[in-house]
Scaffold this active site. Structure first.
Site, short mmCIF file in Angstrom:
data_model
loop_
_atom_site.label_atom_id
_atom_site.label_comp_id
_atom_site.label_asym_id
_atom_site.label_seq_id
_atom_site.Cartn_x
_atom_site.Cartn_y
_atom_site.Cartn_z
N PRO A 82 43.63 32.47 48.81
CG PRO A 82 42.10 33.80 47.63
CD PRO A 82 43.50 33.77 48.12
CD GLU A 85 42.52 40.91 40.68
OE1 GLU A 85 42.12 39.75 40.84
OE2 GLU A 85 41.83 41.92 40.96
NE ARG A 101 47.76 29.76 71.00
CZ ARG A 101 47.07 28.81 71.61
NH1 ARG A 101 46.80 27.69 70.97
NH2 ARG A 101 46.62 28.97 72.84
CG ASP A 128 44.09 25.62 72.89
OD1 ASP A 128 43.43 26.10 73.83
OD2 ASP A 128 45.13 26.13 72.45
N1 SAM Z 1 42.41 37.29 42.92
C1 SAM Z 1 42.68 36.39 43.99
C2 SAM Z 1 41.71 35.23 43.92
O1 SAM Z 1 40.52 35.47 43.72
O2 SAM Z 1 42.12 34.07 44.12
C3 SAM Z 1 42.50 37.07 45.32
C4 SAM Z 1 43.56 38.07 45.62
S1 SAM Z 1 43.39 38.79 47.23
C5 SAM Z 1 42.46 40.23 46.90
C6 SAM Z 1 45.00 39.43 47.57
C7 SAM Z 1 45.86 38.57 48.45
O3 SAM Z 1 45.24 38.42 49.72
C8 SAM Z 1 46.12 37.16 47.98
O4 SAM Z 1 47.15 37.11 47.05
C9 SAM Z 1 46.48 36.44 49.27
O5 SAM Z 1 47.84 36.60 49.61
C10 SAM Z 1 45.63 37.18 50.29
N2 SAM Z 1 44.40 36.43 50.62
C11 SAM Z 1 43.15 36.73 50.27
N3 SAM Z 1 42.27 35.85 50.74
C12 SAM Z 1 42.97 34.94 51.44
C13 SAM Z 1 42.64 33.75 52.16
N4 SAM Z 1 41.39 33.31 52.25
N5 SAM Z 1 43.65 33.06 52.75
C14 SAM Z 1 44.92 33.48 52.67
N6 SAM Z 1 45.31 34.58 51.99
C15 SAM Z 1 44.35 35.30 51.38
#
Ligand code: SAM
Length: 246
Positions: free
Chosen positions: A85, A112, A150, A165
Site C-alpha cells: 500500500p 505486516e 491483456r 478501453d
Molecule cells: N502494514 C502494512 C502497511 O500498513 O503498510 C500493510 C500490510 S498488508 C496487511 C499485507 C500485504 O498486503 C502487504 O505486504 C502487501 O503485499 C499487500 N497489500 C496490502 N494493501 C495493498 C495495496 N493497497 N496494494 C498492493 N498490495 C497491498
C-alpha cells in the site's frame, strides 16, 4: 512475458492461472507464470517464514532469508516488484510500461509486510493498488498480471477493444449496449442501429468525452482535446444540462 510470483499461497495463484484469458495465454505460451512457494525456502521444520517485529507491537513480518533465497534462485528475475500500500499507485500507463518487459518478479507480502531489508536490497519498484489495505499481495498480483497481460500482443483476440478501453487515451470508454434493443421501457440509442459507422463513431467519441466529464473530470485536465473533440464535449455538456433542467 515470464512472471515469477513469490507467495505463501501458491494455490491462489495457480487457481487464478487456470481460468479465462490467462489460462489461454499460458497455453499459447505468450506468458508463463512461475508461482514460487516461499515456504520451500525455509530450513525450520514448521516451514515458518514470519517472525515478530523488532521493537515489539502487534503482527508478524515475512523474514528476509526465505525471500532472499527465493529471489536468488530465479534464473532471470527481471524487474522485482513488491506489492504494497506504500507503493506508487498502479495506473494504465504503468501497466503499458511493464507490458514491454520480458521478466517480472512479483513479491506478495502478508501480515505486516516484509523485512525492510528486502526492499533495500532486491526490490526495484513498489506498487500499490490504491490507498487502502488488503491482507496480502496475492490478489494485487492477479490485478497486475491481468492488467499487464491483456496489453501483450496476442493475448486478447480483438486488440481494437483494448485501444478503446478507459484510460488508454486519457479518457473513459463510451457506454455499451447489447441485445435486446428494448427492455423495461428502455431503448438503445437509435444511432447504434443506424448502420452509419461515421455517425456511430462520432456518438461514441462524444459519449466517451461526456462520461469522462461526468465521472472523472480530473482526467480532462491532462488530455489535449482536438477542436472536434472540444466541440463534441461542449455539445454533450449542453445537452446534459438541458436534460437536467427538464
Ligand atoms: N502494514 C502494512 C502497511 O500498513 O503498510 C500493510 C500490510 S498488508 C496487511 C499485507 C500485504 O498486503 C502487504 O505486504 C502487501 O503485499 C499487500 N497489500 C496490502 N494493501 C495493498 C495495496 N493497497 N496494494 C498492493 N498490495 C497491498
Amino acid at each position: 512475458m515470464k512472471y515469477n510470483i513469490i507467495t505463501i499461497f501458491p494455490e491462489l495463484i495457480n487457481a487464478f492461472a487456470n481460468v479465462g484469458f490467462i489460462k489461454h495465454s499460458l497455453k499459447k505460451n505468450i506468458i508463463s507464470i512461475n508461482s514460487i512457494d516461499l515456504r520451500k525456502y525455509t530450513d525450520n521444520k514448521h516451514n515458518r517464514v514470519d517472525d515478530k517485529s523488532y521493537g515489539g507491537g502487534p503482527g508478524m513480518v515475512l523474514q528476509y532469508e526465505p525471500i532472499a533465497k527465493s529471489i536468488k534462485e530465479i534464473k532471470d528475475p527481471g524487474t522485482v516488484i513488491y506489492l504494497s500500500p506504500q507503493g506508487e499507485t498502479l495506473t494504465q500507463s504503468k501497466l503499458k510500461t511493464l507490458s514491454l518487459k520480458n521478466n517480472l518478479t512479483i513479491l506478495c507480502g502478508r501480515y505486516e509486510g516484509v523485512d525492510q531489508r528486502i526492499l533495500d536490497k532486491f526490490v526495484d519498484e513498489e506498487l500499490s493498488l490504491g490507498d487502502y489495505v488488503i491482507s496480502g499481495g496475492e490478489t494485487a498480483s492477479m490485478v497486475l498480471v491481468e492488467g499487464i497481460s491483456r496489453l501483450i500482443p496476442g493475448v486478447v483476440e480483438d486488440i481494437e477493444s483494448i485501444k478503446r478501453d478507459s484510460f488508454q487515451n486519457g479518457i473513459l470508454d463510451y457506454p455499451h449496449f447489447t441485445k435486446p434493443e428494448e427492455i423495461d421501457d428502455m431503448k438503445i440509442p437509435d444511432v447504434l442501429i443506424s448502420g452509419n459507422h461515421e455517425k456511430i463513431e462520432l456518438w461514441r467519441k462524444k459519449q466517451a468525452l461526456g462520461m469522462t466529464w461526468l465521472k472523472r473530470p480530473d482526467l480532462l485536465k491532462n488530455v489535449k482535446l482536438s477542436k472536434e473533440d472540444d466541440k463534441l464535449l461542449k455539445e454533450y455538456i449542453l445537452e446534459y444540462k438541458k436534460h437536467e433542467q427538464k
